[in-house]
Design an enzyme around this catalytic site. Structure first.
Site, PDB file in Angstrom:
ATOM      1  N   ASP A  16       0.832  -1.210   0.000  1.00 41.13           N
ATOM      2  CA  ASP A  16       0.000   0.000   0.000  1.00 41.13           C
ATOM      3  C   ASP A  16       0.866   1.260   0.000  1.00 41.13           C
ATOM      4  O   ASP A  16       1.979   1.251   0.523  1.00 41.13           O
ATOM      5  CB  ASP A  16      -0.883  -0.034   1.263  1.00 41.13           C
ATOM      6  N   ARG A  29      -0.270   9.621  -9.928  1.00 41.48           N
ATOM      7  CA  ARG A  29      -0.349   8.361  -9.164  1.00 41.48           C
ATOM      8  C   ARG A  29       0.323   7.196  -9.886  1.00 41.48           C
ATOM      9  O   ARG A  29       0.932   6.331  -9.262  1.00 41.48           O
ATOM     10  CB  ARG A  29      -1.824   7.998  -8.936  1.00 41.48           C
ATOM     11  N   SER A  61      -7.413  -5.664  -5.953  1.00 38.30           N
ATOM     12  CA  SER A  61      -8.540  -6.261  -5.220  1.00 38.30           C
ATOM     13  C   SER A  61      -9.838  -6.122  -6.019  1.00 38.30           C
ATOM     14  O   SER A  61      -9.910  -5.352  -6.981  1.00 38.30           O
ATOM     15  CB  SER A  61      -8.707  -5.577  -3.867  1.00 38.30           C
ATOM     16  N   GLU A  63     -12.223  -4.605  -5.087  1.00 39.62           N
ATOM     17  CA  GLU A  63     -12.698  -3.225  -4.846  1.00 39.62           C
ATOM     18  C   GLU A  63     -11.927  -2.194  -5.681  1.00 39.62           C
ATOM     19  O   GLU A  63     -12.379  -1.060  -5.853  1.00 39.62           O
ATOM     20  CB  GLU A  63     -12.549  -2.857  -3.357  1.00 39.62           C
ATOM     21  N   ASN A  64     -10.758  -2.590  -6.205  1.00 41.41           N
ATOM     22  CA  ASN A  64      -9.933  -1.627  -6.949  1.00 41.41           C
ATOM     23  C   ASN A  64     -10.547  -1.190  -8.281  1.00 41.41           C
ATOM     24  O   ASN A  64     -10.102  -0.217  -8.891  1.00 41.41           O
ATOM     25  CB  ASN A  64      -8.512  -2.175  -7.199  1.00 41.41           C
TER      26      ASN A  64
HETATM   27  C1  FPP Z   1      -1.732   0.409  -3.332  1.00 43.14           C
HETATM   28  O1  FPP Z   1      -1.358   1.740  -3.487  1.00 43.14           O
HETATM   29  C2  FPP Z   1      -1.323  -0.330  -4.471  1.00 43.14           C
HETATM   30  C3  FPP Z   1      -2.137  -0.929  -5.373  1.00 43.14           C
HETATM   31  C4  FPP Z   1      -3.599  -0.898  -5.371  1.00 43.14           C
HETATM   32  C5  FPP Z   1      -1.576  -1.647  -6.451  1.00 43.14           C
HETATM   33  C6  FPP Z   1      -0.429  -2.493  -6.086  1.00 43.14           C
HETATM   34  C7  FPP Z   1       0.265  -2.826  -7.276  1.00 43.14           C
HETATM   35  C8  FPP Z   1       1.583  -2.765  -7.477  1.00 43.14           C
HETATM   36  C9  FPP Z   1       2.605  -2.403  -6.484  1.00 43.14           C
HETATM   37  C10 FPP Z   1       2.063  -3.124  -8.782  1.00 43.14           C
HETATM   38  C11 FPP Z   1       1.789  -4.546  -9.106  1.00 43.14           C
HETATM   39  C12 FPP Z   1       2.995  -5.234  -9.246  1.00 43.14           C
HETATM   40  C13 FPP Z   1       3.236  -6.527  -9.243  1.00 43.14           C
HETATM   41  C14 FPP Z   1       4.397  -6.978  -9.988  1.00 43.14           C
HETATM   42  C15 FPP Z   1       2.499  -7.531  -8.492  1.00 43.14           C
HETATM   43  P1  FPP Z   1      -2.509   2.838  -3.495  1.00 43.14           P
HETATM   44  O2  FPP Z   1      -2.717   3.237  -4.915  1.00 43.14           O
HETATM   45  O3  FPP Z   1      -3.709   2.320  -2.796  1.00 43.14           O
HETATM   46  O4  FPP Z   1      -1.792   3.962  -2.693  1.00 43.14           O
HETATM   47  P2  FPP Z   1      -2.495   5.065  -1.762  1.00 43.14           P
HETATM   48  O5  FPP Z   1      -3.248   4.315  -0.695  1.00 43.14           O
HETATM   49  O6  FPP Z   1      -1.333   5.826  -1.222  1.00 43.14           O
HETATM   50  O7  FPP Z   1      -3.380   5.875  -2.666  1.00 43.14           O
END
Ligand code: FPP
Length: 244
Positions: A16, A29, A61, A63-64
């Site tokens: 996260d 972002r 997820s 939810e994403n």
């Molecule tokens: C959370 O940050 C991150 C995600 C929803 C996506 C996670 C994905 C990656 C790190 C890339 C995927 C990579 C691989 C290789 C598995 P957020 O966007 O929720 O951050 P915030 O809470 O600060 O807005």
């Protein structure tokens, strides 16, 4: 007597803080996600080096989907590029790549690439890299219930046979042990619908570090903290047993 240090076999990570990392730098972002992907790659390699048996990463997820379409498309594209770029690395490091979640409904391009890598690495015997994609813990449990009901209906399972072991075999993580350690970055203290069934006795490690700033040293720190915990699985401390 020196206590033997137990190494976590299965580590799960909620990566996260990509968005916040980018915002702090006045970047879009998606730059946070790009950097987060590079960090994921580093952590995968380091985990292999440490001898971790299973690494489960929460990438997307159920939810994403609520995020803006451009961000969702970017994340899918990023993962697709990542898989194309690192296919050789998976083979070289003997990684078995798997996906958990309802990934069959993902866009054509990414779905094909996932299939390809799962197929190409299925006989590898090293670390299992589990990517949670379009994953939701509640959905996983509901899917398991539906499958079991189907088996009961067609007479292959008797209702009395349903127990924890049987149920576990109908989850996306079938065949894998539960995580020993769950790490969540970026300071949020919740599990966000991740591996709800599997984390019953998992140790949690929360850090304020944003995922793009997470380093192999941070992973080692989390493991050290885990090693200091005493896991009792509902039992009592060994030293107390004789003093009831
Ligand atoms: C959370 O940050 C991150 C995600 C929803 C996506 C996670 C994905 C990656 C790190 C890339 C995927 C990579 C691989 C290789 C598995 P957020 O966007 O929720 O951050 P915030 O809470 O600060 O807005």
């Amino acid at each position: 007597m020196k206590k033997e240090k137990i190494f976590p076999q299965h580590i799960a990570i909620i990566m996260d803080g990509n968005g916040r990392w980018a915002r702090k730098r006045r970047l879009p972002r998606i730059m946070g996600h790009r950097r987060g992907t590079e960090v994921a790659f580093k952590i995968v390699q380091f985990s292999v080096k440490l001898g971790i048996k299973i690494l489960t990463l929460y990438a997307f997820s159920t939810e994403n989907w609520k995020r803006p379409k451009e961000e969702v498309d970017f994340l899918m594209g990023l993962l697709e590029d990542y898989l194309a770029k690192h296919r050789g690395m998976f083979q070289k490091q003997n990684i078995r790549f798997q996906v958990i979640g309802n990934w069959e409904v993902l866009p054509f391009g990414i779905k094909n690439r996932l299939r390809e890598v799962i197929e190409a690495t299925k006989n590898n015997t090293g670390m299992v890299l589990n990517i949670a994609l379009n994953y939701g813990g509640r959905m996983e449990i509901i899917d398991a219930v539906k499958k079991i009901v189907g088996e009961v209906r067609n007479g292959r399972i008797a209702p009395e046979e349903i127990n924890e072991g049987l149920f576990t075999n109908f989850l996306y993580t079938r065949g894998l042990p539960d995580p020993d350690l769950l790490i969540r970055t970026a300071g949020e203290l919740r599990v966000s619908n991740f591996l709800l069934w599997q984390i019953s006795y998992t140790e949690f490690y929360f850090t304020k570090k944003l995922w793009p700033d997470f380093t192999p040293k941070d992973l080692q720190r989390a493991i050290r903290v885990f090693q200091k915990r005493e896991r009792r699985f509902g039992g009592i401390k060994r030293d107390y047993e004789g003093s009831l």
